[in-house]
Design a protein around this motif. Structure first.
Motif, mmCIF file in Angstrom:
data_model
loop_
_atom_site.group_PDB
_atom_site.id
_atom_site.type_symbol
_atom_site.label_atom_id
_atom_site.label_comp_id
_atom_site.label_asym_id
_atom_site.label_seq_id
_atom_site.Cartn_x
_atom_site.Cartn_y
_atom_site.Cartn_z
ATOM 1 N N LEU A 4 0.830 -1.208 0.000
ATOM 2 C CA LEU A 4 0.000 0.000 0.000
ATOM 3 C C LEU A 4 0.866 1.261 0.000
ATOM 4 O O LEU A 4 0.567 2.225 -0.708
ATOM 5 C CB LEU A 4 -0.930 0.003 1.205
ATOM 6 C CG LEU A 4 -2.187 -0.844 1.091
ATOM 7 C CD1 LEU A 4 -2.908 -0.880 2.427
ATOM 8 C CD2 LEU A 4 -3.108 -0.331 0.005
ATOM 9 N N LEU A 5 1.923 1.252 0.802
ATOM 10 C CA LEU A 5 2.830 2.402 0.804
ATOM 11 C C LEU A 5 3.500 2.591 -0.553
ATOM 12 O O LEU A 5 3.666 3.722 -1.030
ATOM 13 C CB LEU A 5 3.891 2.228 1.886
ATOM 14 C CG LEU A 5 3.422 2.412 3.322
ATOM 15 C CD1 LEU A 5 4.549 2.082 4.296
ATOM 16 C CD2 LEU A 5 2.930 3.820 3.544
ATOM 17 N N ASP A 6 3.874 1.489 -1.177
ATOM 18 C CA ASP A 6 4.483 1.550 -2.502
ATOM 19 C C ASP A 6 3.506 2.127 -3.524
ATOM 20 O O ASP A 6 3.880 2.970 -4.348
ATOM 21 C CB ASP A 6 4.942 0.154 -2.920
ATOM 22 C CG ASP A 6 5.690 0.165 -4.243
ATOM 23 O OD1 ASP A 6 6.552 1.048 -4.420
ATOM 24 O OD2 ASP A 6 5.414 -0.716 -5.090
ATOM 25 N N LEU A 7 2.256 1.690 -3.461
ATOM 26 C CA LEU A 7 1.242 2.219 -4.377
ATOM 27 C C LEU A 7 0.998 3.706 -4.138
ATOM 28 O O LEU A 7 0.837 4.484 -5.089
ATOM 29 C CB LEU A 7 -0.070 1.444 -4.216
ATOM 30 C CG LEU A 7 -0.082 0.040 -4.789
ATOM 31 C CD1 LEU A 7 -1.305 -0.707 -4.331
ATOM 32 C CD2 LEU A 7 -0.021 0.085 -6.303
ATOM 33 N N TYR A 8 0.979 4.102 -2.875
ATOM 34 C CA TYR A 8 0.782 5.518 -2.557
ATOM 35 C C TYR A 8 1.936 6.354 -3.107
ATOM 36 O O TYR A 8 1.717 7.409 -3.707
ATOM 37 C CB TYR A 8 0.659 5.707 -1.046
ATOM 38 C CG TYR A 8 0.580 7.146 -0.636
ATOM 39 C CD1 TYR A 8 -0.581 7.877 -0.843
ATOM 40 C CD2 TYR A 8 1.675 7.784 -0.062
ATOM 41 C CE1 TYR A 8 -0.658 9.203 -0.482
ATOM 42 C CE2 TYR A 8 1.609 9.114 0.298
ATOM 43 C CZ TYR A 8 0.448 9.819 0.089
ATOM 44 O OH TYR A 8 0.380 11.132 0.440
ATOM 45 N N TRP A 9 3.161 5.889 -2.906
ATOM 46 C CA TRP A 9 4.316 6.624 -3.391
ATOM 47 C C TRP A 9 4.278 6.744 -4.915
ATOM 48 O O TRP A 9 4.556 7.806 -5.471
ATOM 49 C CB TRP A 9 5.603 5.929 -2.940
ATOM 50 C CG TRP A 9 6.821 6.711 -3.281
ATOM 51 C CD1 TRP A 9 7.380 7.704 -2.538
ATOM 52 C CD2 TRP A 9 7.619 6.585 -4.455
ATOM 53 N NE1 TRP A 9 8.484 8.203 -3.178
ATOM 54 C CE2 TRP A 9 8.660 7.541 -4.366
ATOM 55 C CE3 TRP A 9 7.566 5.771 -5.576
ATOM 56 C CZ2 TRP A 9 9.615 7.686 -5.344
ATOM 57 C CZ3 TRP A 9 8.522 5.928 -6.547
ATOM 58 C CH2 TRP A 9 9.537 6.879 -6.426
ATOM 59 N N LYS A 10 3.939 5.650 -5.580
ATOM 60 C CA LYS A 10 3.873 5.693 -7.041
ATOM 61 C C LYS A 10 2.762 6.613 -7.530
ATOM 62 O O LYS A 10 2.900 7.278 -8.560
ATOM 63 C CB LYS A 10 3.675 4.287 -7.593
ATOM 64 C CG LYS A 10 4.924 3.445 -7.500
ATOM 65 C CD LYS A 10 4.681 2.054 -8.027
ATOM 66 C CE LYS A 10 5.936 1.219 -7.898
ATOM 67 N NZ LYS A 10 5.709 -0.171 -8.290
ATOM 68 N N ALA A 11 1.642 6.637 -6.792
ATOM 69 C CA ALA A 11 0.537 7.516 -7.201
ATOM 70 C C ALA A 11 0.921 8.985 -7.034
ATOM 71 O O ALA A 11 0.533 9.828 -7.851
ATOM 72 C CB ALA A 11 -0.708 7.203 -6.380
ATOM 73 N N GLU A 12 1.675 9.284 -5.991
ATOM 74 C CA GLU A 12 2.098 10.662 -5.760
ATOM 75 C C GLU A 12 3.125 11.130 -6.783
ATOM 76 O O GLU A 12 3.195 12.304 -7.101
ATOM 77 C CB GLU A 12 2.676 10.818 -4.354
ATOM 78 C CG GLU A 12 1.639 10.760 -3.263
ATOM 79 C CD GLU A 12 0.674 11.931 -3.330
ATOM 80 O OE1 GLU A 12 1.122 13.067 -3.537
ATOM 81 O OE2 GLU A 12 -0.538 11.687 -3.176
ATOM 82 N N HIS A 13 3.922 10.205 -7.295
ATOM 83 C CA HIS A 13 5.007 10.580 -8.217
ATOM 84 C C HIS A 13 4.728 10.177 -9.666
ATOM 85 O O HIS A 13 5.627 10.174 -10.489
ATOM 86 C CB HIS A 13 6.328 9.972 -7.734
ATOM 87 C CG HIS A 13 6.754 10.516 -6.422
ATOM 88 N ND1 HIS A 13 6.344 9.974 -5.237
ATOM 89 C CD2 HIS A 13 7.537 11.581 -6.103
ATOM 90 C CE1 HIS A 13 6.865 10.666 -4.233
ATOM 91 N NE2 HIS A 13 7.591 11.649 -4.729
ATOM 92 N N ARG A 14 3.490 9.823 -9.943
ATOM 93 C CA ARG A 14 3.129 9.419 -11.305
ATOM 94 C C ARG A 14 3.027 10.648 -12.199
ATOM 95 O O ARG A 14 2.489 11.677 -11.801
ATOM 96 C CB ARG A 14 1.782 8.687 -11.275
ATOM 97 C CG ARG A 14 1.312 8.251 -12.648
ATOM 98 C CD ARG A 14 0.018 7.488 -12.575
ATOM 99 N NE ARG A 14 0.295 6.200 -11.957
ATOM 100 C CZ ARG A 14 -0.427 5.662 -10.995
ATOM 101 N NH1 ARG A 14 -1.478 6.293 -10.529
ATOM 102 N NH2 ARG A 14 -0.114 4.500 -10.494
ATOM 103 N N LYS A 23 -5.055 -0.471 -12.571
ATOM 104 C CA LYS A 23 -4.299 -1.549 -11.925
ATOM 105 C C LYS A 23 -3.948 -1.171 -10.490
ATOM 106 O O LYS A 23 -4.030 -1.995 -9.587
ATOM 107 C CB LYS A 23 -3.013 -1.853 -12.702
ATOM 108 C CG LYS A 23 -3.200 -2.715 -13.899
ATOM 109 C CD LYS A 23 -1.845 -3.029 -14.502
ATOM 110 C CE LYS A 23 -1.966 -3.930 -15.698
ATOM 111 N NZ LYS A 23 -0.643 -4.237 -16.283
ATOM 112 N N ALA A 24 -3.558 0.068 -10.285
ATOM 113 C CA ALA A 24 -3.229 0.520 -8.936
ATOM 114 C C ALA A 24 -4.453 0.461 -8.028
ATOM 115 O O ALA A 24 -4.360 0.033 -6.873
ATOM 116 C CB ALA A 24 -2.663 1.932 -8.973
ATOM 117 N N GLN A 25 -5.605 0.844 -8.548
ATOM 118 C CA GLN A 25 -6.834 0.778 -7.753
ATOM 119 C C GLN A 25 -7.189 -0.665 -7.413
ATOM 120 O O GLN A 25 -7.578 -0.970 -6.284
ATOM 121 C CB GLN A 25 -7.981 1.445 -8.501
ATOM 122 C CG GLN A 25 -7.848 2.940 -8.587
ATOM 123 C CD GLN A 25 -8.877 3.566 -9.492
ATOM 124 O OE1 GLN A 25 -9.562 2.888 -10.261
ATOM 125 N NE2 GLN A 25 -8.995 4.879 -9.421
#
Length: 130
Positions: free
Chosen positions: A56-66, A88-90
């Motif tokens: 979840l943290l990895d997905l959050y970080w990727k969403a913030e830096h996408r 896919k992230a969702q």
């Protein structure tokens, strides 16, 4: 990266099966055995909570830096790729949340059954004294 999500999806599927096994009505003897077996598995399986939390943290970080593709410069294929990665992230967020929630449900069901067993033993003990 896909291997992580495959493992997590298998673990969530196994948690669903275990939850169903715990909630089905069995005779008390079989129910006790199933709860004991699952209780033995619970402590090593707690790592799924940490694993899903990390994901979840990895997905959050990727969403913030996408990089967003919302300008007119983006082509249709780039926009489609961006939307596909968001979907896919969702999906992966739902998978992580389901893993954590199902683990918690299994833990609470086992705890409830153990408490119920202790109360029944106490009630039998009191009825023998009278």
């Amino acid at each position: 990266m896909a291997l992580q999500w495959l493992i997590l999806s298998y673990v969530v599927a196994a948690e669903v099966v275990i939850t169903l096994m715990l909630t089905l009505p069995y005779p008390m003897l079989i129910k006790k055995r199933v709860v004991q077996l699952v209780s033995l598995i619970l402590q090593p399986a707690a790592s799924i909570v940490a694993f899903a939390g990390f994901q979840l943290l990895d997905l959050y970080w990727k969403a913030e830096h996408r990089l967003s593709c919302s300008s007119e410069v983006c082509t249709a294929t780039e926009r489609d790729r961006s939307e596909k990665s968001i979907y896919k992230a969702q999906r992966n967020v739902v998978l992580c949340a389901a893993g954590i929630l199902l683990y918690w449900c299994i833990y609470r069901i086992c705890k409830f059954n153990k408490d119920l067993e202790l109360l029944e033993a106490e009630a039998k003990k009191r009825s023998k004294e009278e």
